[in-house]
Design a protein around this motif. Structure first.
Motif, PDB file in Angstrom:
ATOM      1  N   VAL A 181      -3.375   6.127  -0.815  1.00 43.88           N
ATOM      2  CA  VAL A 181      -3.945   7.395  -0.360  1.00 43.88           C
ATOM      3  C   VAL A 181      -4.148   7.389   1.150  1.00 43.88           C
ATOM      4  O   VAL A 181      -3.940   8.401   1.818  1.00 43.88           O
ATOM      5  N   GLY A 182      -4.525   6.249   1.707  1.00 44.97           N
ATOM      6  CA  GLY A 182      -4.752   6.163   3.145  1.00 44.97           C
ATOM      7  C   GLY A 182      -3.511   6.432   3.980  1.00 44.97           C
ATOM      8  O   GLY A 182      -3.617   6.847   5.133  1.00 44.97           O
ATOM      9  N   GLY A 183      -2.342   6.226   3.410  1.00 46.35           N
ATOM     10  CA  GLY A 183      -1.099   6.448   4.142  1.00 46.35           C
ATOM     11  C   GLY A 183      -0.541   7.845   4.004  1.00 46.35           C
ATOM     12  O   GLY A 183       0.453   8.195   4.658  1.00 46.35           O
ATOM     13  N   LEU A 184      -1.168   8.659   3.153  1.00 48.10           N
ATOM     14  CA  LEU A 184      -0.641   9.995   2.905  1.00 48.10           C
ATOM     15  C   LEU A 184      -1.242  11.000   3.881  1.00 48.10           C
ATOM     16  O   LEU A 184      -2.450  11.151   3.963  1.00 48.10           O
ATOM     17  N   SER A 185      -0.381  11.654   4.603  1.00 45.10           N
ATOM     18  CA  SER A 185      -0.786  12.758   5.472  1.00 45.10           C
ATOM     19  C   SER A 185       0.388  13.730   5.536  1.00 45.10           C
ATOM     20  O   SER A 185       1.527  13.373   5.208  1.00 45.10           O
ATOM     21  N   MET A 186       0.096  14.923   5.964  1.00 49.90           N
ATOM     22  CA  MET A 186       1.175  15.895   6.111  1.00 49.90           C
ATOM     23  C   MET A 186       2.148  15.414   7.190  1.00 49.90           C
ATOM     24  O   MET A 186       3.353  15.600   7.063  1.00 49.90           O
ATOM     25  N   ARG A 187       1.628  14.757   8.206  1.00 50.02           N
ATOM     26  CA  ARG A 187       2.490  14.221   9.257  1.00 50.02           C
ATOM     27  C   ARG A 187       3.416  13.142   8.700  1.00 50.02           C
ATOM     28  O   ARG A 187       4.604  13.107   9.026  1.00 50.02           O
ATOM     29  N   ALA A 188       2.881  12.261   7.838  1.00 44.96           N
ATOM     30  CA  ALA A 188       3.714  11.205   7.243  1.00 44.96           C
ATOM     31  C   ALA A 188       4.819  11.809   6.385  1.00 44.96           C
ATOM     32  O   ALA A 188       5.956  11.321   6.386  1.00 44.96           O
ATOM     33  N   ILE A 189       4.498  12.863   5.673  1.00 43.37           N
ATOM     34  CA  ILE A 189       5.516  13.545   4.858  1.00 43.37           C
ATOM     35  C   ILE A 189       6.582  14.143   5.772  1.00 43.37           C
ATOM     36  O   ILE A 189       7.786  14.007   5.513  1.00 43.37           O
ATOM     37  N   ALA A 190       6.146  14.797   6.841  1.00 39.59           N
ATOM     38  CA  ALA A 190       7.089  15.418   7.778  1.00 39.59           C
ATOM     39  C   ALA A 190       8.014  14.376   8.403  1.00 39.59           C
ATOM     40  O   ALA A 190       9.226  14.599   8.501  1.00 39.59           O
ATOM     41  N   MET A 225       4.425  11.579  -3.472  1.00 40.23           N
ATOM     42  CA  MET A 225       4.304  10.540  -4.514  1.00 40.23           C
ATOM     43  C   MET A 225       4.883   9.228  -4.015  1.00 40.23           C
ATOM     44  O   MET A 225       4.288   8.165  -4.232  1.00 40.23           O
ATOM     45  N   ASP A 226       6.016   9.289  -3.346  1.00 39.79           N
ATOM     46  CA  ASP A 226       6.638   8.076  -2.826  1.00 39.79           C
ATOM     47  C   ASP A 226       5.740   7.404  -1.780  1.00 39.79           C
ATOM     48  O   ASP A 226       5.565   6.181  -1.799  1.00 39.79           O
ATOM     49  N   ILE A 227       5.172   8.201  -0.904  1.00 41.90           N
ATOM     50  CA  ILE A 227       4.263   7.643   0.110  1.00 41.90           C
ATOM     51  C   ILE A 227       3.036   7.038  -0.565  1.00 41.90           C
ATOM     52  O   ILE A 227       2.600   5.937  -0.207  1.00 41.90           O
ATOM     53  N   LEU A 228       2.466   7.730  -1.541  1.00 42.47           N
ATOM     54  CA  LEU A 228       1.312   7.190  -2.267  1.00 42.47           C
ATOM     55  C   LEU A 228       1.656   5.852  -2.911  1.00 42.47           C
ATOM     56  O   LEU A 228       0.858   4.908  -2.867  1.00 42.47           O
ATOM     57  N   VAL A 250      -3.373   0.085  -4.065  1.00 39.68           N
ATOM     58  CA  VAL A 250      -2.005   0.268  -3.581  1.00 39.68           C
ATOM     59  C   VAL A 250      -2.057   0.282  -2.065  1.00 39.68           C
ATOM     60  O   VAL A 250      -2.923   0.933  -1.492  1.00 39.68           O
ATOM     61  N   PRO A 251      -1.201  -0.425  -1.379  1.00 38.03           N
ATOM     62  CA  PRO A 251       0.053  -1.004  -1.817  1.00 38.03           C
ATOM     63  C   PRO A 251      -0.042  -2.455  -2.272  1.00 38.03           C
ATOM     64  O   PRO A 251       0.983  -3.098  -2.477  1.00 38.03           O
ATOM     65  N   HIS A 252      -1.238  -2.996  -2.461  1.00 36.04           N
ATOM     66  CA  HIS A 252      -1.380  -4.376  -2.916  1.00 36.04           C
ATOM     67  C   HIS A 252      -1.084  -4.476  -4.402  1.00 36.04           C
ATOM     68  O   HIS A 252      -1.318  -3.549  -5.163  1.00 36.04           O
ATOM     69  N   GLU A 253      -0.589  -5.618  -4.800  1.00 37.09           N
ATOM     70  CA  GLU A 253      -0.275  -5.858  -6.209  1.00 37.09           C
ATOM     71  C   GLU A 253      -1.566  -5.942  -7.027  1.00 37.09           C
ATOM     72  O   GLU A 253      -2.612  -6.318  -6.505  1.00 37.09           O
ATOM     73  N   PRO A 254      -1.503  -5.630  -8.312  1.00 42.10           N
ATOM     74  CA  PRO A 254      -2.679  -5.792  -9.178  1.00 42.10           C
ATOM     75  C   PRO A 254      -3.195  -7.234  -9.129  1.00 42.10           C
ATOM     76  O   PRO A 254      -2.431  -8.181  -8.910  1.00 42.10           O
ATOM     77  N   ALA A 255      -4.486  -7.396  -9.353  1.00 42.30           N
ATOM     78  CA  ALA A 255      -5.130  -8.703  -9.244  1.00 42.30           C
ATOM     79  C   ALA A 255      -4.786  -9.639 -10.398  1.00 42.30           C
ATOM     80  O   ALA A 255      -4.809 -10.848 -10.241  1.00 42.30           O
TER      81      ALA A 255
END
Length: 183
Positions: free
Chosen positions: A24-33, A16-19, A154-159
């Motif tokens: 979504v593009g930044g979430l991977s099992m490797r990123a979590i590890a 959730m923190d990574i998301l 995300v991670p960009h701010e709302p328009a």
């Protein structure tokens, strides 16, 4: 080694923190590890794969949304509470909006929710349980779609400013509920 023992909850919290930070593009099992300072292989003891992790996140959100709904409340209060709770969770965790908007709740969690809120909602709306649940699900999809419009990048701010999205939410949910109330 991680500060806490590795668990499905810790892995989901980290996801959730990574998301929220990277989308979504930044979430991977490797990123979590990496974030937990463990080997990626150790995650698979607790979570089967990324798809299972995403399912757990969707189920977590749905359970949180529906767990606080008072089945004894009138139908409009029930549905409004669900919409407001979902929006609150997605505002707190904007990165999960894209997951919630595109992935269905698991059959097990869906059945638990249906058993808990379906019959009381149907009775209050004087309709079938199936129709009542479709209305609740339609509202859920509406709110998830609004959140996706607000946070989908995300991670960009709302328009637009927050007040714009607040007004849009109020209008969309109010109109939806008014439509249910119209004979």
């Amino acid at each position: 080694m991680p500060q806490q023992p590795l668990s499905p909850t810790l892995i989901a919290d980290t996801a959730m923190d990574i998301l929220d930070r990277e989308g979504v593009g930044g979430l991977s099992m490797r990123a979590i590890a990496v974030r937990l300072d463990v080997k990626a292989a150790s995650l698979y003891y607790h979570v089967r794969n990324k798809e299972a992790l995403l399912q757990a996140l969707v189920d977590r959100v749905a359970t949180e949304v529906n767990g606080n709904v008072d089945p004894a409340a009138d139908w409009r209060t029930m549905l409004t509470a669900m919409a407001v709770r979902l929006r609150g969770i997605l505002r707190t965790h904007p990165g999960v909006a894209a997951v919630v908007a595109t992935k269905s709740v698991s059959p097990t969690v869906a059945q638990q929710i249906a058993d808990r809120i379906g019959p009381p909602l149907a009775g209050k709306l004087n309709t079938t349980t199936d129709r009542a649940l479709l209305l609740a699900q339609s509202l859920y999809v509406l709110v998830a779609g609004l959140a996706l419009a607000e946070f989908g990048d995300v991670p960009h701010e709302p328009a637009a400013p927050r007040a714009y999205y607040d007004a849009w939410f109020d209008l969309a949910v109010g109109t939806f509920l008014d439509g249910i109330d119209t004979p």
